[in-house]
Design an enzyme around this catalytic site. Structure first.
Site, PDB file in Angstrom:
ATOM      1  N   ASP A  22       0.665  -1.349   0.073  1.00 20.96           N
ATOM      2  CA  ASP A  22       0.042  -0.074  -0.144  1.00 20.96           C
ATOM      3  C   ASP A  22       0.825   1.232   0.081  1.00 20.96           C
ATOM      4  O   ASP A  22       0.310   2.249   0.590  1.00 20.96           O
ATOM      5  CB  ASP A  22      -0.859   0.060   1.260  1.00 20.96           C
ATOM      6  CG  ASP A  22      -1.863  -1.205   1.164  1.00 20.96           C
ATOM      7  OD1 ASP A  22      -1.842  -1.874   0.061  1.00 20.96           O
ATOM      8  OD2 ASP A  22      -2.589  -1.241   2.235  1.00 20.96           O
ATOM      9  N   LYS A  39      -6.705  -4.869  -2.693  1.00 18.53           N
ATOM     10  CA  LYS A  39      -7.227  -5.523  -1.764  1.00 18.53           C
ATOM     11  C   LYS A  39      -8.210  -4.692  -1.064  1.00 18.53           C
ATOM     12  O   LYS A  39      -7.777  -3.622  -0.794  1.00 18.53           O
ATOM     13  CB  LYS A  39      -6.083  -6.044  -0.963  1.00 18.53           C
ATOM     14  CG  LYS A  39      -5.163  -4.936  -0.350  1.00 18.53           C
ATOM     15  CD  LYS A  39      -4.324  -5.569   0.678  1.00 18.53           C
ATOM     16  CE  LYS A  39      -3.569  -4.789   1.493  1.00 18.53           C
ATOM     17  NZ  LYS A  39      -4.315  -3.603   2.231  1.00 18.53           N
ATOM     18  N   CYS A  69      -1.917  -2.760   7.550  1.00 16.53           N
ATOM     19  CA  CYS A  69      -1.806  -3.532   6.387  1.00 16.53           C
ATOM     20  C   CYS A  69      -0.814  -4.532   6.515  1.00 16.53           C
ATOM     21  O   CYS A  69      -0.703  -5.472   5.969  1.00 16.53           O
ATOM     22  CB  CYS A  69      -2.054  -2.895   5.415  1.00 16.53           C
ATOM     23  SG  CYS A  69      -3.833  -2.065   5.269  1.00 16.53           S
TER      24      CYS A  69
HETATM   25  C1  C5J Z   1      -2.801   0.500   5.541  1.00 19.46           C
HETATM   26  C2  C5J Z   1      -4.609   1.613   7.050  1.00 19.46           C
HETATM   27  N1  C5J Z   1      -2.516   0.240   4.294  1.00 19.46           N
HETATM   28  N2  C5J Z   1      -3.642   2.024   7.884  1.00 19.46           N
HETATM   29  N3  C5J Z   1      -4.164   1.048   5.960  1.00 19.46           N
HETATM   30  O1  C5J Z   1      -2.431   0.312   6.651  1.00 19.46           O
HETATM   31  O2  C5J Z   1      -5.728   1.926   6.823  1.00 19.46           O
END
Ligand code: C5J
Length: 220
Positions: A24, A129, A162
């Site tokens: 991400d 995702k 994540c």
């Molecule tokens: C991720 C989030 N990518 N913190 N998402 O960690 O909401």
């Protein structure tokens, strides 16, 4: 097998059966006006790791080893976004709302793109995702199985959400997981520290951690 000087003890991997998983590294988490900032977070700690993540990606590219990028994102009709996820907290903009980089966390919008320095190259795997974990509602399991992957090297944001969720999912599925310490970040430095500690506690109960330098020395 290559051996990395890692914690809590050496991490051994076979490059032919290893994938780098970059979680991400999207504009929505790293740039002003994105999902991360609408939740009230300071972006500085996550922005800081972009060059290290890019360097790690470069290392895998040079070797020709497998690279998989994830993007947390939802279908434009939000059919894969549980109402509870959209309603949670008190963000300035919710998932699906229009922001300065398009609709927040919606697939195909500029904010869902991976930041330039970490952008996927042709041939690299990109997985959208809808959840925090990379195995939930994706075909990651089939992709890794088809390539015979057994070892996963993790990087990305955020460490305790994540990245950790994906790493725990992978650990439960039998993958040997290494998290690159300086290639992951949280909006909350204390949460990053705690996550690194809990991953490698109790004899690597979730996996290993090591700095990028140690990883590079091992493969040199
Ligand atoms: C991720 C989030 N990518 N913190 N998402 O960690 O909401």
């Amino acid at each position: 097998m290559i051996e990395v000087d890692a914690a809590p003890f050496a991490y051994r991997f076979d490059p032919a059966r290893t994938a780098l998983v970059v979680i991400d590294m999207q504009r929505d988490f790293l740039e002003p006006g994105g999902f991360g900032e609408t939740l009230g977070n300071d972006l500085a700690p996550v922005v800081e790791i972009i060059p290290t993540v890019a360097a790690l990606i470069g290392t895998f590219r040079e070797k020709g080893w497998t690279i998989l990028h994830t993007r947390e994102s939802h279908a434009p009709d939000l059919s894969d976004c549980p109402p509870a996820k959209r309603a949670r907290g008190a963000p300035a903009l919710r998932i699906g709302d229009m922001g300065p980089m398009g609709r927040i966390l919606v697939r195909g919008e500029p904010g869902a793109d991976i930041v330039g320095p970490c952008a996927p190259a042709p041939g690299e795997i990109v997985v959208d995702k809808p959840g925090k974990g990379m195995f939930h509602a994706t075909d990651v399991a089939e992709i890794l199985q088809a390539r015979g992957v057994a070892h996963l090297v993790f990087a990305g944001v955020t460490t305790e959400v994540c990245v950790q969720t994906s790493m725990r999912e992978a650990n439960d599925r039998g993958y040997e997981c290494l998290l690159i310490e300086d290639a992951t970040a949280s909006y909350f430095p204390a949460f990053k520290y705690a996550t690194l500690e809990m991953i490698r506690a109790q004899g690597a109960i979730v996996g290993w951690t090591a700095p990028l330098d140690a990883f590079r020395k091992a493969i040199a």
